[in-house]
Design an enzyme around this catalytic site. Structure first.
Site, PDB file in Angstrom:
ATOM      1  N   ARG A 199       2.080   5.775  12.061  1.00 25.31           N
ATOM      2  CA  ARG A 199       0.687   5.362  12.309  1.00 25.31           C
ATOM      3  C   ARG A 199       0.631   4.033  13.073  1.00 25.31           C
ATOM      4  O   ARG A 199      -0.340   3.772  13.793  1.00 25.31           O
ATOM      5  CB  ARG A 199      -0.065   5.260  10.976  1.00 25.31           C
ATOM      6  CG  ARG A 199      -1.590   5.142  11.104  1.00 25.31           C
ATOM      7  CD  ARG A 199      -2.264   5.332   9.751  1.00 25.31           C
ATOM      8  NE  ARG A 199      -3.712   5.421   9.833  1.00 25.31           N
ATOM      9  CZ  ARG A 199      -4.544   4.404   9.596  1.00 25.31           C
ATOM     10  NH1 ARG A 199      -4.069   3.228   9.271  1.00 25.31           N
ATOM     11  NH2 ARG A 199      -5.852   4.566   9.683  1.00 25.31           N
ATOM     12  N   ILE A 216      -9.796   4.086  14.004  1.00 21.13           N
ATOM     13  CA  ILE A 216      -8.838   5.093  13.548  1.00 21.13           C
ATOM     14  C   ILE A 216      -9.200   5.298  12.082  1.00 21.13           C
ATOM     15  O   ILE A 216      -9.351   4.338  11.325  1.00 21.13           O
ATOM     16  CB  ILE A 216      -7.368   4.623  13.735  1.00 21.13           C
ATOM     17  CG1 ILE A 216      -6.374   5.609  13.099  1.00 21.13           C
ATOM     18  CG2 ILE A 216      -7.118   3.220  13.207  1.00 21.13           C
ATOM     19  CD1 ILE A 216      -4.890   5.281  13.411  1.00 21.13           C
ATOM     20  N   SER A 217      -9.392   6.565  11.662  1.00 23.16           N
ATOM     21  CA  SER A 217      -9.907   6.852  10.320  1.00 23.16           C
ATOM     22  C   SER A 217      -8.900   6.462   9.240  1.00 23.16           C
ATOM     23  O   SER A 217      -7.687   6.392   9.483  1.00 23.16           O
ATOM     24  CB  SER A 217     -10.231   8.341  10.191  1.00 23.16           C
ATOM     25  OG  SER A 217     -11.124   8.752  11.198  1.00 23.16           O
ATOM     26  N   GLN A 218      -9.429   6.224   8.036  1.00 20.39           N
ATOM     27  CA  GLN A 218      -8.606   5.952   6.847  1.00 20.39           C
ATOM     28  C   GLN A 218      -7.600   7.102   6.660  1.00 20.39           C
ATOM     29  O   GLN A 218      -7.976   8.274   6.778  1.00 20.39           O
ATOM     30  CB  GLN A 218      -9.565   5.891   5.647  1.00 20.39           C
ATOM     31  CG  GLN A 218      -8.931   5.642   4.314  1.00 20.39           C
ATOM     32  CD  GLN A 218      -9.941   5.883   3.177  1.00 20.39           C
ATOM     33  OE1 GLN A 218     -10.959   6.540   3.360  1.00 20.39           O
ATOM     34  NE2 GLN A 218      -9.639   5.346   2.032  1.00 20.39           N
TER      35      GLN A 218
END
Ligand code: SAM
Length: 223
Positions: free
Chosen positions: A36, A62-64
């Site tokens: 990530r 950027i999503s959790q």
């Protein structure tokens, strides 16, 4: 540093995903595998495995990690599937899906974000992701039908054009609601030609889905 990030990645999968109920082994394996830190902006690498979204420019995020896992698990993605990802953003969710599915088609409306995501896919050797800049609410007609469609931005309702591009048995996972940053996460399954079943997966907060079958441009300007 690199080793710390690998440990952090495994801790993220154990503590944020498995412990919270993510069970799909393909999702857990993919999230152990994809770095990530390669999908966050320079300087944010040390925060890559924190339990939340991070800014990626253009007012987007950027999503959790947990939300990425939840949506991909809900979409029931399997090896060989053809998947549409609306809202490429950093490219992280597309990369996770590409580790599981056969092919991933991903659409981003911000050209600068799309360009950066494409560079990341090339650097990491993903050869089963196709990226297009445009309005993802209209889908990707030439590549349809899809086994799964994931939308990473919240719209007023599920776009009909996306529902029409689902294969029979295909799943659309999308945040939907009357407010731009507070939605219900829906899973819509195409059971037969014009028959769809809907399941409510709970409350979520996403950036607005801007497009012909989403919110107007003004919605983002108001944010
Ligand atoms: N899946 C992304 C990731 O892993 O980084 C998260 C993306 S972010 C929460 C949502 C993205 O949707 C933003 O990059 C935004 O520009 C994009 N977006 C919003 N409306 C869109 C549309 N109609 N078509 C394509 N992308 C859209």
């Amino acid at each position: 540093m690199a080793l710390d990030l690998i440990y952090a990645r495994h801790r993220m999968v154990d503590n944020q995903l498995a412990r919270r109920g993510i069970k799909d082994q393909n999702v857990l394996d993919a999230m152990r595998d994809v770095p990530r830190e390669e999908f966050v902006d320079p300087g944010f690498e040390e925060f890559a495995y924190e339990d939340g979204p991070l800014p990626i420019g253009e007012g987007q995020t950027i999503s959790q990690p947990y939300i990425v896992a939840l949506m991909i698990e809900a979409a029931g993605i399997e090896p060989g599937d053809k998947v549409l990802d609306v809202g490429t953003g950093s490219g992280y969710a597309a990369a996770i899906m590409a580790r599981i599915a056969g092919r991933v088609f991903t659409i981003e409306r911000h050209a600068a974000l799309g360009k950066t995501a494409r560079r990341r896919f090339e650097k990491l050797g993903f050869d089963n992701i196709e990226l297009r800049i445009g309005d993802g609410t209209k889908g990707w007609r030439e590549a349809a039908p899809f086994d799964a469609i994931i939308v990473a931005a919240g719209g007023p309702g599920p776009p009909q054009m996306l529902m029409d591009q689902l294969d029979i048995g295909g799943r659309l996972v999308i945040p939907v609601g009357p407010e731009a940053r507070s939605q219900r996460l829906l899973k819509i399954t195409r059971t037969r030609g014009t028959k769809f079943e809907e399941e409510d997966l709970g409350g979520v907060m996403f950036v607005p889905l801007i497009g012909e079958q989403g919110w107007g441009e003004q919605r983002q300007a108001d944010d």
